[in-house]
Design an enzyme around this catalytic site. Structure first.
Site, PDB file in Angstrom:
ATOM      1  N   TRP A 184     -43.578  23.789  61.752  1.00 16.20           N
ATOM      2  CA  TRP A 184     -42.151  23.576  61.505  1.00 16.20           C
ATOM      3  C   TRP A 184     -41.381  24.577  62.350  1.00 16.20           C
ATOM      4  O   TRP A 184     -41.758  25.760  62.432  1.00 16.20           O
ATOM      5  CB  TRP A 184     -41.793  23.784  60.036  1.00 16.20           C
ATOM      6  CG  TRP A 184     -40.305  23.786  59.820  1.00 16.20           C
ATOM      7  CD1 TRP A 184     -39.487  22.691  59.734  1.00 16.20           C
ATOM      8  CD2 TRP A 184     -39.447  24.939  59.709  1.00 16.20           C
ATOM      9  NE1 TRP A 184     -38.183  23.095  59.581  1.00 16.20           N
ATOM     10  CE2 TRP A 184     -38.130  24.468  59.561  1.00 16.20           C
ATOM     11  CE3 TRP A 184     -39.671  26.318  59.738  1.00 16.20           C
ATOM     12  CZ2 TRP A 184     -37.037  25.323  59.417  1.00 16.20           C
ATOM     13  CZ3 TRP A 184     -38.585  27.175  59.611  1.00 16.20           C
ATOM     14  CH2 TRP A 184     -37.281  26.682  59.446  1.00 16.20           C
ATOM     15  N   GLU A 225     -43.596  19.034  60.436  1.00 17.04           N
ATOM     16  CA  GLU A 225     -42.595  18.983  59.367  1.00 17.04           C
ATOM     17  C   GLU A 225     -41.192  18.898  59.948  1.00 17.04           C
ATOM     18  O   GLU A 225     -40.812  19.690  60.807  1.00 17.04           O
ATOM     19  CB  GLU A 225     -42.727  20.240  58.489  1.00 17.04           C
ATOM     20  CG  GLU A 225     -41.713  20.333  57.370  1.00 17.04           C
ATOM     21  CD  GLU A 225     -41.875  21.605  56.560  1.00 17.04           C
ATOM     22  OE1 GLU A 225     -41.170  21.750  55.544  1.00 17.04           O
ATOM     23  OE2 GLU A 225     -42.714  22.466  56.937  1.00 17.04           O
ATOM     24  N   LYS A 227     -36.797  18.526  59.455  1.00 19.44           N
ATOM     25  CA  LYS A 227     -35.731  19.068  58.617  1.00 19.44           C
ATOM     26  C   LYS A 227     -34.407  18.475  59.058  1.00 19.44           C
ATOM     27  O   LYS A 227     -34.219  18.176  60.234  1.00 19.44           O
ATOM     28  CB  LYS A 227     -35.690  20.597  58.708  1.00 19.44           C
ATOM     29  CG  LYS A 227     -34.772  21.258  57.673  1.00 19.44           C
ATOM     30  CD  LYS A 227     -34.975  22.754  57.603  1.00 19.44           C
ATOM     31  CE  LYS A 227     -34.134  23.377  56.495  1.00 19.44           C
ATOM     32  NZ  LYS A 227     -34.365  24.827  56.368  1.00 19.44           N
ATOM     33  N   ASP A 258     -41.126  17.513  53.339  1.00 23.86           N
ATOM     34  CA  ASP A 258     -40.595  18.477  52.380  1.00 23.86           C
ATOM     35  C   ASP A 258     -39.406  17.793  51.716  1.00 23.86           C
ATOM     36  O   ASP A 258     -38.468  17.376  52.396  1.00 23.86           O
ATOM     37  CB  ASP A 258     -40.169  19.752  53.111  1.00 23.86           C
ATOM     38  CG  ASP A 258     -39.617  20.826  52.190  1.00 23.86           C
ATOM     39  OD1 ASP A 258     -38.716  20.517  51.389  1.00 23.86           O
ATOM     40  OD2 ASP A 258     -40.046  21.984  52.299  1.00 23.86           O
ATOM     41  N   HIS A 285     -44.604  19.169  51.031  1.00 21.84           N
ATOM     42  CA  HIS A 285     -44.131  20.418  50.455  1.00 21.84           C
ATOM     43  C   HIS A 285     -43.172  20.023  49.348  1.00 21.84           C
ATOM     44  O   HIS A 285     -42.125  19.427  49.613  1.00 21.84           O
ATOM     45  CB  HIS A 285     -43.393  21.275  51.490  1.00 21.84           C
ATOM     46  CG  HIS A 285     -44.302  22.111  52.319  1.00 21.84           C
ATOM     47  ND1 HIS A 285     -43.835  22.970  53.289  1.00 21.84           N
ATOM     48  CD2 HIS A 285     -45.648  22.253  52.323  1.00 21.84           C
ATOM     49  CE1 HIS A 285     -44.857  23.589  53.867  1.00 21.84           C
ATOM     50  NE2 HIS A 285     -45.970  23.169  53.288  1.00 21.84           N
ATOM     51  N   ASP A 293     -31.204  22.003  51.021  1.00 24.91           N
ATOM     52  CA  ASP A 293     -32.557  22.563  51.036  1.00 24.91           C
ATOM     53  C   ASP A 293     -32.542  24.008  50.554  1.00 24.91           C
ATOM     54  O   ASP A 293     -32.720  24.948  51.319  1.00 24.91           O
ATOM     55  CB  ASP A 293     -33.127  22.477  52.457  1.00 24.91           C
ATOM     56  CG  ASP A 293     -34.538  23.038  52.538  1.00 24.91           C
ATOM     57  OD1 ASP A 293     -35.313  22.818  51.592  1.00 24.91           O
ATOM     58  OD2 ASP A 293     -34.854  23.693  53.539  1.00 24.91           O
ATOM     59  N   ASP A 295     -34.527  25.310  48.142  1.00 22.45           N
ATOM     60  CA  ASP A 295     -35.854  25.808  47.749  1.00 22.45           C
ATOM     61  C   ASP A 295     -35.876  26.456  46.378  1.00 22.45           C
ATOM     62  O   ASP A 295     -36.446  27.527  46.182  1.00 22.45           O
ATOM     63  CB  ASP A 295     -36.387  26.780  48.810  1.00 22.45           C
ATOM     64  CG  ASP A 295     -36.746  26.055  50.096  1.00 22.45           C
ATOM     65  OD1 ASP A 295     -37.641  25.208  50.055  1.00 22.45           O
ATOM     66  OD2 ASP A 295     -36.121  26.331  51.132  1.00 22.45           O
ATOM     67  N   ASP A 325     -43.347  24.760  47.934  1.00 23.80           N
ATOM     68  CA  ASP A 325     -42.566  25.570  48.877  1.00 23.80           C
ATOM     69  C   ASP A 325     -41.213  25.881  48.250  1.00 23.80           C
ATOM     70  O   ASP A 325     -40.316  25.047  48.253  1.00 23.80           O
ATOM     71  CB  ASP A 325     -42.382  24.811  50.199  1.00 23.80           C
ATOM     72  CG  ASP A 325     -41.618  25.638  51.242  1.00 23.80           C
ATOM     73  OD1 ASP A 325     -41.321  26.821  50.968  1.00 23.80           O
ATOM     74  OD2 ASP A 325     -41.308  25.102  52.315  1.00 23.80           O
TER      75      ASP A 325
END
Length: 417
Positions: A184, A225, A227, A258, A285, A293, A295, A325
């Site tokens: 990533w 990955e 985003k 993710d 993830h 995002d 997390d 994650d």
């Protein structure tokens, strides 16, 4: 070990609905999640390269953050002791452990810098997964790494990723388990780009060069990955979903999804069935985005349950590699690990206790009223009693009993850091 009366009653309830609790518990016991190491130290890492960058932020200053490898390993052990089953550990390259007086740049990392992690995993009988760390480093200050127009920067990160593949091979050989290698990059731009194509072309060329080195595809499972955006990279990200899915399909590597890396109205649960038609394996993830995002610690929420449900419905437990994650420094970090990992397991258990074939049959014959009714009734079935039985069989505390162990650990260990 005798079964509890509550479990026996729950098993009967599920049996009447067409679900076998014993089969579900046996299957769940064989699912190994990959727990991320970076919750324990707020993504600081051990190589002292610099402050976080690349759109990554950790908020909060809860006491007890791990300050070195020994403390981080001790905290990981504590978390694993409260999570039922045997799992994996996911490392970033920034968690290299150097001998006293030794230092290696990220493009010169070697297996020896991760030998303590290999020993840690070997002693516990677990596998390791790995990620390059193209952020929190002077060579990532521009916001562009593998897509940088600066050949010096781009070459540095290419060498870094090649070194990481060798480290993955080392892990796989030492532990006798495949190592997932997830690429990533944080690359992107704050404002409207004048040229979207060239950075992506450079990223593609960089990936081609990284993957040109020979490596054992049975031992190293490379994935990519995507985003949608990051802080300071709001207008453009090089590694978009379309880019990463296209590249993974062309090169025969795994896509990694993710669930915080998409627009708010997109759900990863809806994407899984499509990708499983075109990929032998995919990686996840699992996190909890709050509007973006962010997390947050994974909870037993609707999307986590739907992701787990889709994996089970598709018969893809052996094809989807599941990892967590998230990073939260506003609460006890060990508790964050335990809550997140147990939440994913609860979601998987709920999925395993759902009579998917029966529900699919209702859909196929157009009986949507009964389908809605059945799915709603299942939500209040005694899942907790089956979960408690799973914890008992795995020798970990049931219900909230695990929290006393964490509270004692905070008082005796974390508060003294």
């Amino acid at each position: 070990m005798p079964k509890s009366d509550r479990y026996i009653s729950a098993a009967e309830t599920y049996r009447a609905a067409g679900a076998d609790t014993e089969s579900a518990l046996e299957t769940l016991a064989g699912i190994s999640l990959s727990m991320h190491c970076w919750q324990g130290d707020d993504v600081t890492g051990l190589d002292g390269a610099g402050a976080l960058s690349g759109g990554i932020q950790v908020t909060g200053n809860y006491p007890g953050k791990a300050r070195n490898a020994d403390e981080l390993m001790r905290d990981i052990d504590k978390a694993f002791s409260l999570i039922p089953g045997k799992h994996r550990l996911n490392l970033h390259a920034s968690y290299a452990i150097f001998a006293p007086g030794e230092k290696a740049e990220r493009d010169n990392l070697e297996p020896k810098h991760f030998s303590r992690w290999a020993d840690f995993a070997k002693e516990r009988g677990i596998g390791l997964d790995f990620n390059p760390t193209p952020f929190a480093h002077p060579m990532a200050q521009s916001g562009l790494t593998l897509s940088s127009p600066d050949e010096k920067i781009r070459s540095f990160w290419i060498r870094h990723c090649k070194a990481c593949i060798r480290i993955c091979e080392y892990f796989a050989e030492e532990l006798g388990k495949p190592c997932l290698f997830n690429i990533w990059i944080p690359d992107g731009l704050k404002d409207i780009p004048a040229d979207r194509l060239s950075p992506r072309a450079r990223f593609k060329a960089s990936l081609d060069e990284i993957l040109s080195i020979p490596y054992d595809r049975e031992k190293v499972l490379v994935c990519l990955e995507s985003k949608v955006f990051g802080i300071g990279l709001e207008s453009y990200t090089v590694g978009s979903a379309e880019f990463c899915l296209g590249y993974a399909a062309q090169k025969g590597i795994l896509p990694l999804l993710d669930n915080g890396h998409y627009h708010p109205t997109e759900t990863v649960s809806d994407k899984l069935s499509s990708l499983l038609l075109f990929h032998d394996k995919i990686a996840l993830h699992i996190t909890r985005p709050v509007r973006w995002d962010s997390d947050h610690v994974v909870l037993f929420d609707d999307e986590t349950r739907e992701i787990a449900g889709e994996i089970v419905r598709c018969g893809a437990l052996g094809r989807v590699m599941i990892g967590t994650d998230f990073f939260d420094a506003s609460i006890n970090r060990v508790a964050a690990w335990v809550i997140g990992m147990r939440s994913v397991q609860k979601a998987l258990l709920a999925a395993l206790l759902t009579p998917h074939s029966h529900l699919a049959g209702l859909q196929d014959c157009g009986n949507f009223t009964e389908l809605m009714m059945a799915r709603e009734e299942l939500k209040t079935y005694p899942l907790g009693d089956v979960w408690d039985e799973f914890c008992r069989r795995n020798g970990v505390p049931e219900k909230s009993d695990w929290y006393k162990t964490v509270a004692d650990y905070e008082r005796d260990v974390l508060s003294k850091r």
